[in-house]
Design a protein around this motif. Structure first.
Motif, mmCIF file in Angstrom:
data_model
loop_
_atom_site.group_PDB
_atom_site.id
_atom_site.type_symbol
_atom_site.label_atom_id
_atom_site.label_comp_id
_atom_site.label_asym_id
_atom_site.label_seq_id
_atom_site.Cartn_x
_atom_site.Cartn_y
_atom_site.Cartn_z
ATOM 1 N N THR A 105 0.827 -1.212 0.000
ATOM 2 C CA THR A 105 0.000 0.000 0.000
ATOM 3 C C THR A 105 0.860 1.259 0.000
ATOM 4 O O THR A 105 0.377 2.356 0.279
ATOM 5 C CB THR A 105 -0.960 0.011 1.210
ATOM 6 N N ALA B 121 -0.751 3.386 4.537
ATOM 7 C CA ALA B 121 -1.931 2.983 5.305
ATOM 8 C C ALA B 121 -1.692 3.144 6.801
ATOM 9 O O ALA B 121 -0.556 3.062 7.282
ATOM 10 C CB ALA B 121 -2.295 1.539 4.981
ATOM 11 N N ALA C 81 -4.986 5.000 -4.274
ATOM 12 C CA ALA C 81 -5.007 3.628 -3.776
ATOM 13 C C ALA C 81 -3.655 2.967 -3.986
ATOM 14 O O ALA C 81 -2.892 3.334 -4.876
ATOM 15 C CB ALA C 81 -6.085 2.821 -4.488
ATOM 16 N N HIS D 181 -10.653 -1.215 -0.306
ATOM 17 C CA HIS D 181 -10.576 -0.614 1.027
ATOM 18 C C HIS D 181 -10.217 0.874 0.949
ATOM 19 O O HIS D 181 -10.751 1.687 1.709
ATOM 20 C CB HIS D 181 -9.506 -1.318 1.871
ATOM 21 N N GLU D 182 -9.285 1.207 0.055
ATOM 22 C CA GLU D 182 -8.701 2.548 0.044
ATOM 23 C C GLU D 182 -9.551 3.579 -0.696
ATOM 24 O O GLU D 182 -9.645 4.734 -0.268
ATOM 25 C CB GLU D 182 -7.305 2.476 -0.571
ATOM 26 N N THR D 183 -10.145 3.179 -1.825
ATOM 27 C CA THR D 183 -10.959 4.101 -2.633
ATOM 28 C C THR D 183 -12.238 3.371 -3.076
ATOM 29 O O THR D 183 -12.441 3.139 -4.270
ATOM 30 C CB THR D 183 -10.170 4.610 -3.858
#
Length: 251
Positions: free
Chosen positions: A146, A150, A229, A235-237
């Motif tokens: 990531t 994160a 992302a 999860h991120e976007t």
């Protein structure tokens, strides 16, 4: 025996979803709240040794995932369907395509492992192959993929989840399968429509890697970067991810 799975939606556009090496059918982040249940039918599969199928014995390889995905499609009465696969699931989706090309409408890879063998230097090999038994290795991998961006809380939670819901022997065996399997000759020239979504902060599975592999092998492949992302766009976007997926499936 019926294959346990997670179902979202009852729409006419049918999609079998294959999770990543760390994930399960339940671990797709808040993107599950943003999928359109009226237009699409998503069937999320857990692999043998993972999630709701943690206690289902198996060989724990991509060929077995493909067998189970096709059996799930038969169970659902889906003669044809699209595939969405994240990371390891992206390579597993290609194994499904090789097995039953006439049944696959579209293919979406999310930071997907390419069809060829996945090279690792000695340090990466030790880190990844040590992750089956070592939660610290899993945290390190999550942080790396990531882009070291994160939160610590998210990384710790994701690593703990993966330890809790997967058998160590399954986790280890799937790595050997997705790293070594070579499907490149079998997929080269396949004309299925393909969308590859790439988080911009994924250091290994980058846009450049996707151009040299996925786009070189699939003549109707489009690569779509996802700003903001890394390796985990769901999860991120999540909203951007769901929008790109459903626009492609709808077209």
């Amino acid at each position: 025996m019926a294959i346990a799975h997670r179902r979202i939606g009852t729409g006419p556009v049918r999609v079998i979803v294959l999770h990543d090496w760390f994930g399960t059918s339940a671990n797709w982040g808040s993107v599950l709240d943003h999928l359109d249940p009226g237009e699409f039918s998503y069937a999320f599969l857990d692999y043998r040794g993972y999630g709701d199928r943690r206690d289902v014995a198996g060989r724990y390889n991509l060929a077995e995932i493909a067998d189970d995905a096709l059996e799930l499609a038969d169970q659902l009465g889906w003669d044809t369907f699209s595939l969405l696969g994240h990371s390891m699931g992206g390579k597993a989706a290609q194994q499904v395509l090789v097995r039953a090309p006439e049944r696959i409408e579209k293919l979406i890879g999310v930071n997907p492992i390419p069809a060829g063998p996945y090279p690792m230097d000695d340090a990466t090999h030790a880190l990844f192959h040590g992750a089956a038994a070592n939660e610290d290795n899993r945290r390190t991998i999550l942080d790396l993929v990531t882009g070291n961006r994160a939160s610590r809380h998210w990384i710790v939670k994701m690593a703990a989840h993966s330890m809790a819901v997967s058998l160590p022997e399954a986790f280890a065996a799937y790595l050997v399968s997705w790293q070594s399997l070579d499907l490149s000759a079998a997929v080269k020239g396949n004309t299925v429509p393909v969308l590859v979504l790439v988080g911009e902060y994924d250091p290994a599975l980058s846009v450049e890697v996707m151009r040299a592999t996925w786009q070189a092998w699939y003549p109707h492949c489009r690569i779509q970067p996802l700003p903001g992302a890394g390796h985990y766009p769901p999860h991120e976007t999540p909203v951007a991810f769901a929008s790109e997926v459903e626009a492609f499936l709808r077209a």
